[in-house]
Design an enzyme around this catalytic site. Structure first.
Site, PDB file in Angstrom:
ATOM      1  N   ASP A 157       0.718  -1.221  -0.185  1.00 12.27           N
ATOM      2  CA  ASP A 157      -0.045   0.053  -0.089  1.00 12.27           C
ATOM      3  C   ASP A 157       1.022   1.311   0.104  1.00 12.27           C
ATOM      4  O   ASP A 157       2.122   1.313  -0.499  1.00 12.27           O
ATOM      5  CB  ASP A 157      -1.054   0.000   1.249  1.00 12.27           C
ATOM      6  CG  ASP A 157      -0.494  -0.338   2.379  1.00 12.27           C
ATOM      7  OD1 ASP A 157       0.627   0.029   2.789  1.00 12.27           O
ATOM      8  OD2 ASP A 157      -0.899  -1.112   3.189  1.00 12.27           O
TER       9      ASP A 157
ATOM     10  N   LYS B 294      -4.662   3.621  -1.143  1.00 14.46           N
ATOM     11  CA  LYS B 294      -5.492   4.678  -1.504  1.00 14.46           C
ATOM     12  C   LYS B 294      -5.095   5.410  -2.818  1.00 14.46           C
ATOM     13  O   LYS B 294      -4.014   5.590  -3.063  1.00 14.46           O
ATOM     14  CB  LYS B 294      -5.496   5.880  -0.447  1.00 14.46           C
ATOM     15  CG  LYS B 294      -6.133   5.413   0.684  1.00 14.46           C
ATOM     16  CD  LYS B 294      -5.850   6.612   1.661  1.00 14.46           C
ATOM     17  CE  LYS B 294      -6.679   6.226   3.026  1.00 14.46           C
ATOM     18  NZ  LYS B 294      -6.151   6.628   4.186  1.00 14.46           N
TER      19      LYS B 294
ATOM     20  N   MET C  50       1.406  10.099  12.864  1.00 10.89           N
ATOM     21  CA  MET C  50      -0.061  10.503  12.325  1.00 10.89           C
ATOM     22  C   MET C  50      -0.671  11.624  13.202  1.00 10.89           C
ATOM     23  O   MET C  50      -1.593  11.743  13.482  1.00 10.89           O
ATOM     24  CB  MET C  50      -0.863   9.284  12.178  1.00 10.89           C
ATOM     25  CG  MET C  50      -0.650   8.239  11.560  1.00 10.89           C
ATOM     26  SD  MET C  50      -1.600   6.725  11.681  1.00 10.89           S
ATOM     27  CE  MET C  50      -0.866   5.726  13.029  1.00 10.89           C
TER      28      MET C  50
HETATM   29  N1  SAH Z   1       4.251   0.991  10.429  1.00  8.73           N
HETATM   30  C1  SAH Z   1       4.668   2.380  10.272  1.00  8.73           C
HETATM   31  C2  SAH Z   1       3.894   3.243  10.762  1.00  8.73           C
HETATM   32  C3  SAH Z   1       2.506   3.598  10.006  1.00  8.73           C
HETATM   33  S1  SAH Z   1       1.506   4.789  10.437  1.00  8.73           S
HETATM   34  C4  SAH Z   1       6.117   2.507  10.726  1.00  8.73           C
HETATM   35  O1  SAH Z   1       6.745   1.512  11.529  1.00  8.73           O
HETATM   36  O2  SAH Z   1       6.923   3.239  10.642  1.00  8.73           O
HETATM   37  C5  SAH Z   1       1.796   5.824   9.199  1.00  8.73           C
HETATM   38  C6  SAH Z   1       2.649   7.042   9.868  1.00  8.73           C
HETATM   39  O3  SAH Z   1       3.988   6.870  10.094  1.00  8.73           O
HETATM   40  C7  SAH Z   1       2.575   8.275   9.114  1.00  8.73           C
HETATM   41  O4  SAH Z   1       1.442   8.966   9.124  1.00  8.73           O
HETATM   42  C8  SAH Z   1       3.777   9.204   9.765  1.00  8.73           C
HETATM   43  O5  SAH Z   1       3.448   9.761  11.134  1.00  8.73           O
HETATM   44  C9  SAH Z   1       4.676   7.933  10.074  1.00  8.73           C
HETATM   45  N2  SAH Z   1       5.714   7.695   8.878  1.00  8.73           N
HETATM   46  C10 SAH Z   1       5.817   6.672   8.189  1.00  8.73           C
HETATM   47  N3  SAH Z   1       6.955   6.986   7.300  1.00  8.73           N
HETATM   48  C11 SAH Z   1       7.373   8.105   7.527  1.00  8.73           C
HETATM   49  C12 SAH Z   1       8.392   8.878   6.998  1.00  8.73           C
HETATM   50  N4  SAH Z   1       9.181   8.602   5.923  1.00  8.73           N
HETATM   51  N5  SAH Z   1       8.466  10.411   7.322  1.00  8.73           N
HETATM   52  C13 SAH Z   1       7.664  10.885   8.505  1.00  8.73           C
HETATM   53  N6  SAH Z   1       6.715  10.205   8.954  1.00  8.73           N
HETATM   54  C14 SAH Z   1       6.471   8.742   8.647  1.00  8.73           C
END
Ligand code: SAH
Length: 272
Positions: free
Chosen positions: A40, A62, A177
């Site tokens: 995704d 999405k 988020m």
């Molecule tokens: N499983 C993922 C998190 C998923 S929730 C993990 O472990 O990183 C999605 C959120 O992760 C986004 O809304 C943001 O807050 C954060 N996120 C993921 N990748 C990011 C990135 N490259 N830079 C900043 N925030 C990021």
């Protein structure tokens, strides 16, 4: 009914936060050998080139003007693929078990007797701060750390995170988020007793070419974010570790970006 032995294995694989170099060796091996790939948004596009050309690839995120595919449909699709393919990779941004619904998918598949394995990934909450030289713990400034989602605030009409209690309960807060609800989150943290001068950082699209950040006292962070045009996906770090930043140790940014989800509460960033 298909015998258990003939079922494929679904691998819940962490893709890391963006920079393809942050993929684990195990994830690289699985991506290179899988015969089905389900992915995704927030997955680096470069990684999609790793599987062989005849790998069956399915996007379940999405698209512009559409909602994401409901979780239940993704669960069912993974279960179906286990009957037709041998090695199925369910690729997720960061780590599959950190705010990634990986556990929901694993529980569902396991309940159907489908073999499922998790491959941890480097989570955004640690790697994204590191890419601006920001350590999330520090002997002098951060002995405890809380990973928290800012999504719940607006999501469910009820609040699962007790921000006021959190305000004084942890040294470092790493908020996923959180960008859309930032003003409301900060108001609650301050009401809970957090010092308005506590240093904080917000980092958008960390570890990619589109990385951008702002730093300032927590009370000013919502305004700094607004003025800078910083957008989701972003990580917010709150705590004195922010003062311990060593910008010189940040790795160079790769010449890559990531697909940005196009709607929904975590997805203000849009590509024109
Ligand atoms: N499983 C993922 C998190 C998923 S929730 C993990 O472990 O990183 C999605 C959120 O992760 C986004 O809304 C943001 O807050 C954060 N996120 C993921 N990748 C990011 C990135 N490259 N830079 C900043 N925030 C990021």
């Amino acid at each position: 009914m298909v015998a258990q032995a003939s079922l494929g294995t679904v691998h819940l694989v962490g893709a890391g936060p963006g920079d393809p170099d942050l993929l684990t060796v195990r994830a690289h091996r699985l991506l290179s050998t899988c015969d089905a790939l389900v992915y995704d948004a927030l997955v680096p596009t470069q990684l999609l080139a790793l599987p062989s050309p005849d790998c069956h690839k399915v996007f379940v995120g999405k698209r512009r003007g559409h909602h994401s595919i409901p979780q239940q449909s993704t669960n069912k699709m993974l279960a179906r693929l286990a009957h037709t393919h041998k090695t199925i990779v369910r690729l997720k941004g960061g780590d599959p078990f950190v705010f990634g619904r990986g556990a929901e998918e694993a529980t569902y598949l396991h309940g159907l007797g489908i073999p499922v394995q998790v491959t941890p990934g480097i989570t955004a909450g640690i790697a994204v701060p590191a890419y601006i030289g920001l350590p999330v713990t520090h002997r002098e400034a951060g002995s405890s750390i809380t990973f928290v989602t800012g999504h719940e605030l607006v999501d469910k009409g009820r609040q699962r995170v007790d921000w006021q209690a959190l305000a004084t309960a942890t040294d470092t807060m790493v908020i996923y988020m959180g960008i859309h609800s930032l003003a409301a989150i900060v108001a609650q943290l301050l009401a809970g007793g957090l010092d308005a001068a506590t240093p904080a950082a917000a980092i958008q699209q960390g570890t990619t070419a589109l990385q951008k950040h702002v730093i300032g006292p927590i009370a000013a962070l919502p305004q700094l974010v607004r003025e800078s045009g910083l957008q989701a996906p972003a990580i917010v770090v709150v705590g004195h570790v922010v003062d311990q930043r060593i910008p010189a140790c940040a790795p160079p940014l790769p010449n890559v970006d990531m697909p940005i989800p196009l709607s929904g509460p975590t997805t203000a960033a849009r590509r024109s």
